[in-house]
Design a protein around this motif. Sequence first.
Motif, mmCIF file in Angstrom:
data_model
loop_
_atom_site.group_PDB
_atom_site.id
_atom_site.type_symbol
_atom_site.label_atom_id
_atom_site.label_comp_id
_atom_site.label_asym_id
_atom_site.label_seq_id
_atom_site.Cartn_x
_atom_site.Cartn_y
_atom_site.Cartn_z
ATOM 1 N N GLN A 349 0.742 -1.080 -0.304
ATOM 2 C CA GLN A 349 -0.104 -0.404 -0.024
ATOM 3 C C GLN A 349 0.708 1.083 0.107
ATOM 4 O O GLN A 349 1.021 1.995 -1.072
ATOM 5 C CB GLN A 349 -1.152 0.095 1.809
ATOM 6 C CG GLN A 349 -1.766 0.998 1.061
ATOM 7 C CD GLN A 349 -1.284 2.867 1.709
ATOM 8 O OE1 GLN A 349 -1.383 3.452 1.004
ATOM 9 N NE2 GLN A 349 -0.350 2.366 3.018
ATOM 10 N N THR A 353 7.286 0.280 2.337
ATOM 11 C CA THR A 353 7.907 -1.154 3.442
ATOM 12 C C THR A 353 9.258 -1.508 3.330
ATOM 13 O O THR A 353 9.334 -1.721 2.667
ATOM 14 C CB THR A 353 6.864 -2.303 3.138
ATOM 15 O OG1 THR A 353 5.308 -1.386 3.198
ATOM 16 C CG2 THR A 353 6.391 -2.858 4.217
ATOM 17 N N GLU A 489 -5.819 -6.709 15.295
ATOM 18 C CA GLU A 489 -4.801 -5.746 15.347
ATOM 19 C C GLU A 489 -5.940 -4.370 15.952
ATOM 20 O O GLU A 489 -5.116 -3.775 16.688
ATOM 21 C CB GLU A 489 -4.442 -4.902 13.796
ATOM 22 C CG GLU A 489 -5.653 -5.002 12.964
ATOM 23 C CD GLU A 489 -4.516 -4.591 11.949
ATOM 24 O OE1 GLU A 489 -4.695 -4.574 10.784
ATOM 25 O OE2 GLU A 489 -3.666 -3.690 12.001
HETATM 26 C C1 F6R Z 1 -3.391 -4.663 8.573
HETATM 27 C C2 F6R Z 1 -1.878 -3.640 7.455
HETATM 28 C C3 F6R Z 1 -0.560 -3.975 7.448
HETATM 29 C C4 F6R Z 1 0.234 -3.854 6.237
HETATM 30 C C5 F6R Z 1 2.281 -4.203 6.154
HETATM 31 C C6 F6R Z 1 2.205 -4.001 5.194
HETATM 32 O O1 F6R Z 1 -4.243 -4.026 8.226
HETATM 33 O O2 F6R Z 1 -2.393 -2.445 7.266
HETATM 34 O O3 F6R Z 1 -0.383 -5.440 7.919
HETATM 35 O O4 F6R Z 1 -0.295 -4.339 5.016
HETATM 36 O O5 F6R Z 1 2.420 -3.708 7.011
HETATM 37 O O6 F6R Z 1 1.898 -2.641 4.425
HETATM 38 P P1 F6R Z 1 2.476 -2.478 2.801
HETATM 39 O O7 F6R Z 1 1.090 -2.193 2.333
HETATM 40 O O8 F6R Z 1 2.628 -0.360 3.306
HETATM 41 O O9 F6R Z 1 3.551 -2.337 2.070
#
Ligand code: F6R
Length: 609
Positions: A349, A353, A489
């Motif tokens: 998202q 990350t 969570e």
């Molecule tokens: C759960 C959540 C996390 C993210 C994870 C990866 O609701 O939001 O598990 O999905 O930290 O984040 P992105 O998608 O930004 O790489």
Amino acid sequence: MCGIVGYIGYRQSTDVLLHGLSKLEYRGYDSAGLAVYHQGSITVRKFKGRLQTLTQDIANSPIEATVGIGHTRWATHGEPSDANSHPHANHHATIAVVHNGIIENYLELREMLMKEGYRFTSQTDSEVLAHLLDKLYEGNLVVAVRKMLKIIKGSYALAILCEKEPDKIVGVRKNSPLIVGLGESENFLASDIPAILNYTRNVYLMENDEIVICTQDNVTILDENDLEKQPDIFKVNWDAQDAEKGGYEHFMLKEIHEQPESIRKTMLSRIFEEKDYVVLDDVKITKEDLDRFQKVYIVACGTAYHAGLVGKYLIEKYARIPVECDIASEFRYRNPLVDKCTLCIVISQSGETADSLAALELAKAQSARVLAVTNVQGSSIARAAHDVIYTWAGPEIAVASTKAYTTQLLCMYALSMHFGLLTQHLSKQQYAALRDELFDLPRLVQQVIATDEGLHALAKRRKNAEDIYFIGRGLDYYVSLEGSLKLKEISYIHSEAAAAGELKHGPIALIDQGTLVIALLTQDELFNKTLSNIKEVKSRGAYVVAFCKENAEIIRKEVDELFVIPKAADDVAPVLAVICLQLLSYYFACERGCDVDKPRNLAKSVTVE
Ligand code: F6R
């Protein structure tokens, strides 16, 4: 994760910094601070806890200033405390620094600096930066910064303020996001766009190793060789209020409700009602490429990983290419079999990350083709990938991912259908049937959202549950994993998801009188199999809440409660089922009085390992 804001202009800088930091609160933090230049010297204020503590302190004792830097910290090196908060300054507070990321060689730098007489007041890796700059400073901040970059190792976004050069703030980044906002007689630095949207829409996304020098009237970008570069300004086309709650009690609820629209947007200009092909502008993968790929890896973390599991199922089914789906933090350390015959799909998202980015870099270094699925234009992952599909979900503020997940699923449908057509394992008729199902989704999602009272009532009745188990088979298992993650969570209820067929290999030992089990039965072919598993847990005393499609109500007498989702093809049903589970988790969290949008210990964007 940590947030950075920097300001230089004509406004009261503490107002701009506090406002900007408040827009970054969604990233998660445990302390906040700022440094401003005021009457010939730098003043630093910083506190453990919510931003409100800092805001109150500034209100009690305002500081007149038009230049400054601010930070929200999420503790990595050193506990959350006033001393460990940013900004960090050198001994006489003539240089102040805010930092996102990790300085990997900070221990050795700290030792070297201590031997030279520098005294440290925090446990952080970031403090070395202030002292190092002090040591390297010879009358020109940019020169000192460049020298420092040759010494430090790790990831960083920095904003720096110097008492001897109060007409500027300096920024630099490496593997941690930093953007520049260009205004009229004012300029900004920030780790994310919402921090500056109140003031300007003109944004420059900094590249690794660049240095930016912001004065009130100018922005100068120096590339890694210190050559001046013409910035490629990007106009933000979404509104600040897109990132506001818009009348909902929580961002999470707002984002759940936005899903009919975000799903529609994700399909827009990619899948067409009358056409029998998919258009993915930024994906240049050809049939020849697909013939060459011996393997596809999908790599991601958390919720994005759960979307990847659905992607694996779909690509294998429609395109008949073997797919492995991996957690990024595992993938990067297990010496995966990656070469030029590999396609690596990274889903994220935020696009920032740390583990997902590192997995991407690893795959690239081993000559794989890399495709990113992300929600953030210009994010590190989007920039590093060869091909990109944007999820177009709009800003997601709540820490728990909802609309980003369902739009990631939509991208998985589009991509797998595209691959299926290219490899000719998906016929035009099959394509058309799926396409029609996808087009109907926004309406069905709306229907699910509009009938959520039953879910709320269930959460009210069972709010004191200590353990909740989710079971399902096939796609229902992947949705169970996501439902369980969402619940734990934000509501802090212990929860696990099990592949229903695995129950008797261990998890069923946990089922006792009254244990709440949530069973998903949206897959026609697996319906009877899961029904047998329901009978197994029922006979051990479980209280079973089942979710099935219309016309499957025959199981009503087999379960304690039944929720019926609209009829849809098995392959698209996960989108509807997961929205029920998002709402259920949301109501559980509300009923238990949890901080829904900012669950404890979690951050929106996990830019450290
Ligand atoms: C759960 C959540 C996390 C993210 C994870 C990866 O609701 O939001 O598990 O999905 O930290 O984040 P992105 O998608 O930004 O790489």
